[in-house]
Design an enzyme around this catalytic site. Structure first.
Site, PDB file in Angstrom:
ATOM      1  N   HIS A 249     -35.419 -23.809  25.028  1.00 46.53           N
ATOM      2  CA  HIS A 249     -36.598 -23.633  25.882  1.00 46.53           C
ATOM      3  C   HIS A 249     -36.311 -24.335  27.219  1.00 46.53           C
ATOM      4  O   HIS A 249     -36.340 -25.561  27.300  1.00 46.53           O
ATOM      5  CB  HIS A 249     -37.839 -24.260  25.229  1.00 46.53           C
ATOM      6  CG  HIS A 249     -38.295 -23.552  23.993  1.00 46.53           C
ATOM      7  ND1 HIS A 249     -38.775 -22.265  24.013  1.00 46.53           N
ATOM      8  CD2 HIS A 249     -38.343 -23.959  22.697  1.00 46.53           C
ATOM      9  CE1 HIS A 249     -39.117 -21.904  22.782  1.00 46.53           C
ATOM     10  NE2 HIS A 249     -38.860 -22.911  21.961  1.00 46.53           N
TER      11      HIS A 249
ATOM     12  N   GLU B  89     -34.346 -20.140  20.113  1.00 51.19           N
ATOM     13  CA  GLU B  89     -35.692 -19.897  20.658  1.00 51.19           C
ATOM     14  C   GLU B  89     -35.666 -19.812  22.186  1.00 51.19           C
ATOM     15  O   GLU B  89     -36.500 -20.392  22.873  1.00 51.19           O
ATOM     16  CB  GLU B  89     -36.662 -21.010  20.228  1.00 51.19           C
ATOM     17  CG  GLU B  89     -36.750 -21.242  18.736  1.00 51.19           C
ATOM     18  CD  GLU B  89     -37.787 -22.294  18.347  1.00 51.19           C
ATOM     19  OE1 GLU B  89     -38.681 -22.600  19.169  1.00 51.19           O
ATOM     20  OE2 GLU B  89     -37.713 -22.806  17.209  1.00 51.19           O
TER      21      GLU B  89
ATOM     22  N   ASN C  77     -32.927 -27.703  13.444  1.00 57.38           N
ATOM     23  CA  ASN C  77     -33.363 -26.974  14.639  1.00 57.38           C
ATOM     24  C   ASN C  77     -34.199 -27.897  15.522  1.00 57.38           C
ATOM     25  O   ASN C  77     -35.042 -28.656  15.030  1.00 57.38           O
ATOM     26  CB  ASN C  77     -34.203 -25.762  14.221  1.00 57.38           C
ATOM     27  CG  ASN C  77     -34.473 -24.806  15.356  1.00 57.38           C
ATOM     28  OD1 ASN C  77     -33.556 -24.340  16.026  1.00 57.38           O
ATOM     29  ND2 ASN C  77     -35.747 -24.496  15.599  1.00 57.38           N
TER      30      ASN C  77
ATOM     31  N   ASP D 114     -36.091 -19.210  25.956  1.00 57.90           N
ATOM     32  CA  ASP D 114     -36.885 -18.653  27.055  1.00 57.90           C
ATOM     33  C   ASP D 114     -36.689 -19.548  28.267  1.00 57.90           C
ATOM     34  O   ASP D 114     -36.235 -20.690  28.149  1.00 57.90           O
ATOM     35  CB  ASP D 114     -38.369 -18.466  26.706  1.00 57.90           C
ATOM     36  CG  ASP D 114     -39.035 -19.708  26.149  1.00 57.90           C
ATOM     37  OD1 ASP D 114     -38.583 -20.843  26.442  1.00 57.90           O
ATOM     38  OD2 ASP D 114     -40.033 -19.573  25.413  1.00 57.90           O
TER      39      ASP D 114
ATOM     40  N   GLU E 188     -37.439 -30.112  14.599  1.00 48.28           N
ATOM     41  CA  GLU E 188     -37.927 -31.131  15.543  1.00 48.28           C
ATOM     42  C   GLU E 188     -38.174 -32.484  14.869  1.00 48.28           C
ATOM     43  O   GLU E 188     -39.245 -33.071  14.964  1.00 48.28           O
ATOM     44  CB  GLU E 188     -39.190 -30.615  16.245  1.00 48.28           C
ATOM     45  CG  GLU E 188     -38.948 -29.317  16.995  1.00 48.28           C
ATOM     46  CD  GLU E 188     -40.216 -28.657  17.527  1.00 48.28           C
ATOM     47  OE1 GLU E 188     -41.313 -29.230  17.355  1.00 48.28           O
ATOM     48  OE2 GLU E 188     -40.108 -27.558  18.104  1.00 48.28           O
TER      49      GLU E 188
END
Length: 365
Positions: free
Chosen positions: A252, A281, A216, A283, A175
């Site tokens: 996400h 990651e 990432n 979801d 990030e």
């Protein structure tokens, strides 16, 4: 194998378009559920995600809550059954591995690595350089830039060396850009300048030359200002012969914001620069309570990212950020939202689980 994967995923993509149509979304919930929901990891249950992913030649992973892994037997059994890759949710972050300067605590992270080895799973390391979850001794002391650089170098080399040969991917930086493509204001940027990224990759490579090293981030699934910034950065790093190997897309998503339609295009342009890629990651959260339309939108979110990974030539893994609502981070961060994983709090499989398994099954034929 790759040709079969592409053809199968394309077929699933057309099926997904039908499933996501307004008519499908308004059907009663029962028509979207599988006829016999199964508890993940139940003895005698049907083949899970791991079996289908193995046949498709893809690493299917999950972030792991190590406390739950130790205390919750059904969770532990499902982690072993459903996944061939694991990522530590927290226990490899600097705050936890070096809570006191100069004193390392590897116990929880070593426990996860040992679990993975015992169950034939790969480990993704997460994360070496981040603006968050750093130890208080690091952020509250008035270190000089030279001291901070030395501390960062020591942290990276010590951690990667400790897990050398046991972690196959590292999220080296996490990030580092804002959504508009500008550099995120962090302790590292303020004190070391943007060159800290190249340094971090070189140090990690020095500690374990065989590990694959990743950038990432979130909100970088499609072609946008943030992914453009990463594309420019990769070109610069490659020109400097920096050992960067992968582009990590967190994934996400939230049903109320839709699904990026150009994820595959984005992954392919990083492939053209010589990188592999991974969904790291994933979801898909929703405003609560759930309803059939939200559930079907969630199916589309999980499955569209999986299809993009299968269609990309060098997408090597697809990792969920937790697989059960029992331990999901979402309700604690997004008020009024949840149901973000493919299994509910009782480990019962949701429609998204079956959609992903069907996609993997077709891709593996």
């Amino acid at each position: 194998m790759r040709i079969h994967r592409i053809a199968s995923a394309l077929a699933l993509a057309s099926l997904a378009l039908v499933a996501a149509s307004p008519a499908a979304a308004t059907r009663p919930a029962a028509t979207m559920e599988q006829p016999a929901p199964a508890r993940a990891g139940a003895p005698g249950g049907d083949a899970g995600l791991r079996v289908a992913a193995d046949r498709a030649g893809l690493r299917i992973g999950t972030a792991v809550d190590t406390t739950a892994l130790a205390d919750d037997a059904p969770y532990r059994e499902a982690t072993a059954r459903e996944f061939n890759s694991v990522t530590p949710e927290n226990v490899m972050k600097w705050q936890l591995v070096e809570p006191v300067q100069g004193t390392y605590d590897w116990a929880a992270a070593d426990g996860l690595v040992d679990f993975a080895r015992a169950n034939g799973q790969k480990v993704r390391g997460h994360t070496l350089v981040w603006h968050s979850q750093n130890p208080s001794w690091l952020t509250e002391e008035a270190f000089t830039p030279a001291e901070l650089r030395a501390l960062l170098r020591k942290h990276i080399i010590d951690e990667v060396s400790h897990f050398k040969g046991r972690v196959y991917h590292w999220d080296v930086t996490n990030e580092i850009f804002n959504d508009d493509g500008t550099w995120r204001d962090t302790i590292w940027l303020r004190n070391l300048g943007p060159g800290y990224v190249a340094d971090a990759f070189r140090w990690a490579h020095q500690a374990d030359p065989r590990a694959k090293l990743y950038l990432n981030d979130y909100n970088n699934e499609g072609v946008n200002a943030k992914s453009d910034a990463y594309h420019r950065l990769v070109k610069e790093l490659k020109a400097q012969r920096v050992p960067v190997h992968g582009y990590g897309v967190q994934g996400h998503l939230a049903v109320q914001y839709g699904v990026p339609g150009d994820t595959l295009t984005n992954l392919r342009r990083f492939e053209a620069l010589g990188l592999e890629s991974a969904l790291t990651e994933v979801d898909v959260r929703m405003p609560l309570p759930t309803d059939p339309i939200k559930v079907q939108a969630q199916v589309s979110g999980f499955n569209s990212l999986l299809q993009a990974c299968l269609l990309a030539r060098r997408c090597v893994s697809y990792t969920l950020w937790g697989f059960t609502d029992r331990y999901s981070w979402v309700p604690g961060v997004f008020s009024g939202e949840g149901s973000a994983t493919p299994l509910d709090e009782d480990l019962v499989r949701k429609p998204a689980y079956y959609a992903m398994r069907d996609t993997l099954t077709l891709a593996g034929r």
